[in-house]
Design a protein around this motif. Structure first.
Motif, PDB file in Angstrom:
ATOM      1  N   LEU A   4       0.838  -1.201   0.000  1.00  0.00           N
ATOM      2  CA  LEU A   4       0.000   0.000   0.000  1.00  0.00           C
ATOM      3  C   LEU A   4       0.872   1.249   0.000  1.00  0.00           C
ATOM      4  O   LEU A   4       0.590   2.229  -0.706  1.00  0.00           O
ATOM      5  CB  LEU A   4      -0.931  -0.015   1.214  1.00  0.00           C
ATOM      6  N   ALA A   5       1.953   1.223   0.777  1.00  0.00           N
ATOM      7  CA  ALA A   5       2.870   2.365   0.827  1.00  0.00           C
ATOM      8  C   ALA A   5       3.473   2.631  -0.550  1.00  0.00           C
ATOM      9  O   ALA A   5       3.640   3.787  -0.964  1.00  0.00           O
ATOM     10  CB  ALA A   5       3.973   2.106   1.847  1.00  0.00           C
ATOM     11  N   ARG A   6       3.798   1.583  -1.291  1.00  0.00           N
ATOM     12  CA  ARG A   6       4.370   1.745  -2.631  1.00  0.00           C
ATOM     13  C   ARG A   6       3.384   2.422  -3.579  1.00  0.00           C
ATOM     14  O   ARG A   6       3.772   3.251  -4.403  1.00  0.00           O
ATOM     15  CB  ARG A   6       4.809   0.383  -3.164  1.00  0.00           C
ATOM     16  N   LEU A   7       2.109   2.056  -3.467  1.00  0.00           N
ATOM     17  CA  LEU A   7       1.089   2.691  -4.299  1.00  0.00           C
ATOM     18  C   LEU A   7       0.892   4.152  -3.897  1.00  0.00           C
ATOM     19  O   LEU A   7       0.769   5.034  -4.751  1.00  0.00           O
ATOM     20  CB  LEU A   7      -0.230   1.933  -4.190  1.00  0.00           C
ATOM     21  N   LEU A   8       0.881   4.414  -2.601  1.00  0.00           N
ATOM     22  CA  LEU A   8       0.711   5.784  -2.118  1.00  0.00           C
ATOM     23  C   LEU A   8       1.880   6.663  -2.543  1.00  0.00           C
ATOM     24  O   LEU A   8       1.703   7.846  -2.849  1.00  0.00           O
ATOM     25  CB  LEU A   8       0.577   5.791  -0.597  1.00  0.00           C
TER      26      LEU A   8
END
Length: 256
Positions: free
Chosen positions: A111-115
Motif C-alpha cells: 500500500l505504501a508503494r502505491l501511495l
C-alpha cells in the motif's frame, strides 16, 4: 526480570524452546521467573494450541506447528500478488488530507508503494522502516516514524518507547495486517512485542482497516491485538465463506 503479561510469558517460553528444543518445568520456571504452577498452566495452553508437547516433567517443541522465523524480505515475497491486489483496493479508502497509520506488515508495504506514486496529500504515521523509506520521497506525503526497538531480521519498530506520539495525533484510519483472523479472536499475531504496539495503534485510531490475504482467514496466533468488533473494514483477495460473511455483516463490518 520484570513481570510479564501472560502472552509475553508464552512468547518467551516458545523463544526458549526454539533455542533449547526440550526443557524441564523447573528450569523453565527459573528462566521465565514464575512459579511452576503458573508455568504448567502456560504449557497446557500452548499444548492445546499445538505448539508444544508436554512430557514427564517438561515439554518439547512442535517445530512443524511453529511458524518459522523468516526475514522481512522472505515474508515480503510470500503471496505478493495477493498483497498487491489487496493494496489496490485499500488505496481507495485513503482520502485527501487523511492522517493514516500503517503497521510494519509486508501487506501495508505494498500500500505504501502505491501511495508513494499517488498525488494524495496525506500524513502517514508508521512503525515500518520500509514503509517510511518508500513514502519519504513524495513531497505530498508527511511521514511520521514511531520510535522504539528494532530486532534482528525485522523492519518494524516494536515496543512502546515511542508510542507517546500516538497521543498527540488524530489518526483517521489504521491499515494493518495480521498472522491470522477469526471471528472469535479477531486479529492475532505471533510476536507479542509487535502486538504490544499494535494494540496501542488500534486504541488511538478512529477506524481500523484489516488487509488479509487468503492464508490469514480462519487461523489464529497466540496474541490478539484487535477484536472483530474493533474492525471497520476487511479487505481480502478472495470470497469469504457464507458463515464468516454473515458474521461480519451482523457486526456491521464492510468487506472489500
Amino acid at each position: 526480570m520484570k513481570k510479564l503479561f501472560a502472552t509475553e510469558r508464552r512468547q518467551l517460553i516458545l523463544d526458549i524452546l526454539r533455542d533449547k528444543k526440550r526443557v524441564t518445568v523447573k528450569d523453565l520456571a527459573n528462566d521465565v521467573n514464575v512459579s511452576e504452577a503458573t508455568l504448567r498452566t502456560d504449557l497446557n495452553i500452548l499444548e492445546d494450541e499445538g505448539l508444544l508437547t508436554r512430557t514427564h516433567g517438561g515439554a518439547i517443541l512442535n517445530e512443524e506447528q511453529l511458524p518459522p522465523k523468516k526475514s522481512f524480505s522472505e515474508r515480503e515475497k510470500k503471496n505478493r500478488k495477493s498483497k498487491i491486489t489487496i493494496a489496490k483496493k485499500a488505496i481507495n479508502l485513503v482520502d485527501h488530507k487523511d492522517c493514516i497509520l500503517l503497521d510494519a506488515s509486508t501487506t501495508t508495504l505494498e500500500l505504501a508503494r502505491l501511495l508513494a506514486e499517488s498525488n494524495k496529500q496525506i500524513t502517514v504515521v508508521t512503525n515500518g522502516l520500509s514503509q517510511a523509506i518508500e513514502l519519504k520521497e513524495n513531497p505530498a506525503i508527511n511521514v511520521i516514524l514511531i520510535g522504539g526497538i528494532i530486532r534482528m531480521g525485522s523492519m518494524g519498530i516494536e515496543g512502546l518507547l515511542g508510542s507517546s506520539i500516538l497521543n498527540q495525533i488524530n489518526i483517521d484510519k489504521m491499515f494493518t495486517s495480521a498472522s491470522g483472523f477469526t471471528i472469535e479472536e479477531g486479529l492475532t499475531d505471533f510476536n507479542v512485542y509487535e502486538v504490544e504496539l499494535k494494540r496501542k495503534m488500534v486504541e488511538k485510531s478512529n477506524k481500523i482497516v484489516a488487509l488479509l490475504d487468503n492464508t490469514k482467514i480462519g487461523t489464529s496466533s497466540i496474541a490478539s491485538f484487535a477484536t472483530t468488533e474493533e474492525i471497520d473494514t476487511l479487505v481480502v483477495d478472495h470470497e469469504l465463506t457464507p458463515e464468516i460473511r454473515t458474521e461480519l455483516d451482523t457486526r456491521g463490518i464492510k468487506v472489500l
